[in-house]
Design a protein around this motif. Structure first.
Motif, PDB file in Angstrom:
ATOM      1  N   SER A  70      -1.440  20.530   1.190  1.00 25.60           N
ATOM      2  CA  SER A  70      -2.675  21.285   1.579  1.00 25.60           C
ATOM      3  C   SER A  70      -1.763  22.725   2.683  1.00 25.60           C
ATOM      4  CB  SER A  70      -3.997  20.991   1.987  1.00 25.60           C
ATOM      5  OG  SER A  70      -4.187  19.782   1.094  1.00 25.60           O
ATOM      6  N   PHE A  71      -0.982  21.838   3.402  1.00 28.75           N
ATOM      7  CA  PHE A  71      -0.798  22.717   5.146  1.00 28.75           C
ATOM      8  C   PHE A  71       0.469  24.536   4.199  1.00 28.75           C
ATOM      9  CE2 PHE A  71       2.210  23.974   7.617  1.00 28.75           C
ATOM     10  CZ  PHE A  71       1.667  23.669   8.713  1.00 28.75           C
ATOM     11  N   VAL A  72       1.154  23.324   3.153  1.00 30.86           N
ATOM     12  CA  VAL A  72       2.132  24.274   2.700  1.00 30.86           C
ATOM     13  C   VAL A  72       1.687  25.383   2.108  1.00 30.86           C
ATOM     14  CG1 VAL A  72       5.056  24.346   0.640  1.00 30.86           C
ATOM     15  CG2 VAL A  72       4.037  22.514   2.446  1.00 30.86           C
ATOM     16  N   ASN A 132       0.399  -0.833   0.221  1.00 29.71           N
ATOM     17  CA  ASN A 132      -0.001  -0.108   0.012  1.00 29.71           C
ATOM     18  C   ASN A 132       0.468   1.162   0.415  1.00 29.71           C
ATOM     19  OD1 ASN A 132      -2.200  -1.294  -0.030  1.00 29.71           O
ATOM     20  ND2 ASN A 132      -1.657  -1.238   2.114  1.00 29.71           N
ATOM     21  N   ILE A 133       1.664   1.584  -0.507  1.00 27.38           N
ATOM     22  CA  ILE A 133       3.683   2.272  -0.881  1.00 27.38           C
ATOM     23  C   ILE A 133       2.357   3.474  -1.435  1.00 27.38           C
ATOM     24  CG2 ILE A 133       4.476   1.362  -2.548  1.00 27.38           C
ATOM     25  CD1 ILE A 133       6.075   3.193   0.508  1.00 27.38           C
ATOM     26  N   GLY A 134       1.716   2.869  -2.328  1.00 26.52           N
ATOM     27  CA  GLY A 134       1.338   4.263  -3.075  1.00 26.52           C
ATOM     28  C   GLY A 134      -0.017   5.549  -2.340  1.00 26.52           C
ATOM     29  N   LYS A 135      -0.951   4.241  -1.681  1.00 21.46           N
ATOM     30  CA  LYS A 135      -1.977   5.508  -1.045  1.00 21.46           C
ATOM     31  C   LYS A 135      -1.307   6.212  -0.158  1.00 21.46           C
ATOM     32  CE  LYS A 135      -5.907   2.489  -1.844  1.00 21.46           C
ATOM     33  NZ  LYS A 135      -6.356   1.286  -0.541  1.00 21.46           N
ATOM     34  N   PHE A 136       0.661   5.534   0.568  1.00 21.31           N
ATOM     35  CA  PHE A 136       0.892   5.693   1.637  1.00 21.31           C
ATOM     36  C   PHE A 136       1.408   7.281   1.506  1.00 21.31           C
ATOM     37  CE2 PHE A 136       4.607   5.885   3.678  1.00 21.31           C
ATOM     38  CZ  PHE A 136       4.327   6.654   5.899  1.00 21.31           C
ATOM     39  N   TYR A 137       2.298   7.297   0.543  1.00 18.06           N
ATOM     40  CA  TYR A 137       3.094   8.291  -0.238  1.00 18.06           C
ATOM     41  C   TYR A 137       1.741  10.020  -0.621  1.00 18.06           C
ATOM     42  CZ  TYR A 137       7.332   7.413  -0.750  1.00 18.06           C
ATOM     43  OH  TYR A 137       8.969   6.685  -0.188  1.00 18.06           O
ATOM     44  N   THR A 138       0.118   9.549  -1.467  1.00 22.05           N
ATOM     45  CA  THR A 138      -0.271   9.642  -1.722  1.00 22.05           C
ATOM     46  C   THR A 138      -0.495  10.716  -0.631  1.00 22.05           C
ATOM     47  OG1 THR A 138      -1.080   8.393  -3.451  1.00 22.05           O
ATOM     48  CG2 THR A 138      -2.431   9.880  -2.808  1.00 22.05           C
ATOM     49  N   MET A 139      -1.665  10.114   0.493  1.00 14.98           N
ATOM     50  CA  MET A 139      -2.105  10.157   1.662  1.00 14.98           C
ATOM     51  C   MET A 139      -1.007  12.014   2.086  1.00 14.98           C
ATOM     52  SD  MET A 139      -2.670   9.098   5.281  1.00 14.98           S
ATOM     53  CE  MET A 139      -0.813   8.649   5.787  1.00 14.98           C
ATOM     54  N   ALA A 140       0.076  11.380   2.657  1.00 10.30           N
ATOM     55  CA  ALA A 140       1.399  11.961   3.046  1.00 10.30           C
ATOM     56  C   ALA A 140       1.044  13.506   2.114  1.00 10.30           C
ATOM     57  CB  ALA A 140       2.616  11.870   2.914  1.00 10.30           C
ATOM     58  N   PHE A 141       1.159  13.499   0.147  1.00 12.63           N
ATOM     59  CA  PHE A 141       1.536  14.804  -0.690  1.00 12.63           C
ATOM     60  C   PHE A 141       0.229  15.372   0.078  1.00 12.63           C
ATOM     61  CE2 PHE A 141       0.268  16.110  -4.268  1.00 12.63           C
ATOM     62  CZ  PHE A 141       2.259  17.014  -4.399  1.00 12.63           C
ATOM     63  N   ASN A 176      -8.973  22.768   0.519  1.00 12.52           N
ATOM     64  CA  ASN A 176      -8.177  21.903   1.488  1.00 12.52           C
ATOM     65  C   ASN A 176      -8.443  21.900   2.632  1.00 12.52           C
ATOM     66  OD1 ASN A 176      -5.663  21.878  -0.177  1.00 12.52           O
ATOM     67  ND2 ASN A 176      -6.544  23.912  -0.433  1.00 12.52           N
ATOM     68  N   LEU A 177      -9.643  22.244   3.231  1.00 14.02           N
ATOM     69  CA  LEU A 177      -9.725  21.992   5.108  1.00 14.02           C
ATOM     70  C   LEU A 177      -9.740  20.495   5.556  1.00 14.02           C
ATOM     71  CD1 LEU A 177     -10.754  22.500   7.462  1.00 14.02           C
ATOM     72  CD2 LEU A 177     -13.224  22.447   7.197  1.00 14.02           C
ATOM     73  N   LYS A 178      -9.965  19.526   4.892  1.00  7.42           N
ATOM     74  CA  LYS A 178     -10.172  17.652   5.448  1.00  7.42           C
ATOM     75  C   LYS A 178      -9.181  17.182   5.032  1.00  7.42           C
ATOM     76  CE  LYS A 178     -11.087  15.501   0.636  1.00  7.42           C
ATOM     77  NZ  LYS A 178     -11.489  14.370   0.502  1.00  7.42           N
ATOM     78  N   TYR A 179      -7.928  18.167   4.117  1.00  9.52           N
ATOM     79  CA  TYR A 179      -6.412  17.528   4.034  1.00  9.52           C
ATOM     80  C   TYR A 179      -5.555  18.116   4.832  1.00  9.52           C
ATOM     81  CZ  TYR A 179      -7.459  15.451  -0.129  1.00  9.52           C
ATOM     82  OH  TYR A 179      -8.081  14.518  -1.892  1.00  9.52           O
ATOM     83  N   MET A 180      -5.863  20.034   5.210  1.00 10.72           N
ATOM     84  CA  MET A 180      -5.559  20.237   6.477  1.00 10.72           C
ATOM     85  C   MET A 180      -5.288  19.984   7.858  1.00 10.72           C
ATOM     86  SD  MET A 180      -5.987  24.049   4.959  1.00 10.72           S
ATOM     87  CE  MET A 180      -4.884  24.781   6.797  1.00 10.72           C
ATOM     88  N   ILE A 181      -7.004  19.157   7.958  1.00 10.86           N
ATOM     89  CA  ILE A 181      -6.691  18.342   9.609  1.00 10.86           C
ATOM     90  C   ILE A 181      -6.485  17.167   9.680  1.00 10.86           C
ATOM     91  CG2 ILE A 181      -9.061  17.625  10.864  1.00 10.86           C
ATOM     92  CD1 ILE A 181     -11.035  19.808   9.342  1.00 10.86           C
ATOM     93  N   GLY A 182      -6.448  16.347   8.396  1.00  6.47           N
ATOM     94  CA  GLY A 182      -5.036  15.229   8.214  1.00  6.47           C
ATOM     95  C   GLY A 182      -3.305  15.436   8.407  1.00  6.47           C
ATOM     96  N   PHE A 183      -3.304  16.437   7.864  1.00 11.17           N
ATOM     97  CA  PHE A 183      -1.969  17.174   8.327  1.00 11.17           C
ATOM     98  C   PHE A 183      -1.624  17.626  10.058  1.00 11.17           C
ATOM     99  CE2 PHE A 183       1.606  20.000   8.956  1.00 11.17           C
ATOM    100  CZ  PHE A 183       1.966  19.234   7.983  1.00 11.17           C
TER     101      PHE A 183
END
Length: 229
Positions: free
Chosen positions: A49-51, A35-44, A205-212
């Motif tokens: 969003s945060f940056v 699942n490395i693709g999903k792992f990198y996708t999520m983190a990206f 980007n709200l959902k991604y920022m919360i995830g970050f």
């Protein structure tokens, strides 16, 4: 002035560096996972969003930040900061993708992509410096890092298939570029427009920022637990 103008964008670099120190360890450990693709996708998506949120936030307050951090005698250095903040955002994305080369032990491509971007930077500097002055150097750097990011985004898919959410990435990038122009040129009511752009980027980007934020809190908790043990 141009040298001083790099001080504020460096704040983003410092924040991202903290993320990368923790991320690189996790990336190396998880690289052989199916699942490395999903792992990198999520983190990206989280990092993107945060940056970009931090980028537009700092654009809105770069003038007072300049006065506070470097003094009134260097106040004019703020003029280059919005463009350099944008370039830092692009560089952060390229740097993240560069971690794939490290984890896969493919450092030759990391070197090749860096050299390509460096050549692009030199070429645009030759063209823009004489026509635009120091701001031309900032624009050249931004173009260079954008190309580096796109180059790595295409190339690293051969190693890890990251799924890019263009529905939030494209509007975010376009709004950030618009904000860069508004703040740099100090167009009438630029501050109101800039605040509106910040709010729009948060909403997109709200959902991604919360995830970050959740992932960073978890990383800090893990680090603290490891330290206590």
């Amino acid at each position: 002035l141009y040298a001083v103008s790099h001080k504020i964008p460096t704040i983003i670099t410092m924040i991202v560096e903290i993320f990368f120190q923790a991320w690189q360890i996790s990336a190396n450990e998880e690289f052989d996972n199916k699942n490395i693709g999903k792992f990198y996708t999520m983190a990206f998506q989280y990092l993107f969003s945060f940056v970009f949120f931090i980028c537009v936030m700092m654009m809105s307050i770069c003038k007072p930040l300049t006065t506070f951090f470097v003094g009134a005698e260097f106040i004019d250095s703020w003029y280059y900061m919005p463009t350099l903040l944008l370039s830092t955002a692009f560089f952060s994305m390229a740097q993240y993708l560069g971690s794939i080369y490290t984890a896969s032990k493919n450092t030759k491509m990391a070197f090749f992509t860096n050299m390509t971007a460096a050549i692009v930077n030199v070429c645009f500097n030759v063209i823009l410096l004489n026509r635009m002055g120091p701001i031309g150097a900032a624009v050249s750097t931004t173009i260079c890092y954008f190309i580096l990011w796109i180059f790595r985004a295409m190339n690293t898919r051969k190693i890890v298939k990251i799924e890019y959410d263009f529905s939030h990435m494209i509007p975010t990038i376009l709004l950030t570029i618009i904000d860069t122009v508004l703040v740099t040129l100090q167009i009438k009511f630029w501050l109101l427009f800039s605040i509106g752009i910040v709010i729009a980027i948060v909403m997109i980007n709200l959902k991604y920022m919360i995830g970050f934020m959740k992932s960073m809190i978890k990383l800090l908790q893990d680090k603290c637990c490891s330290f206590v043990k």
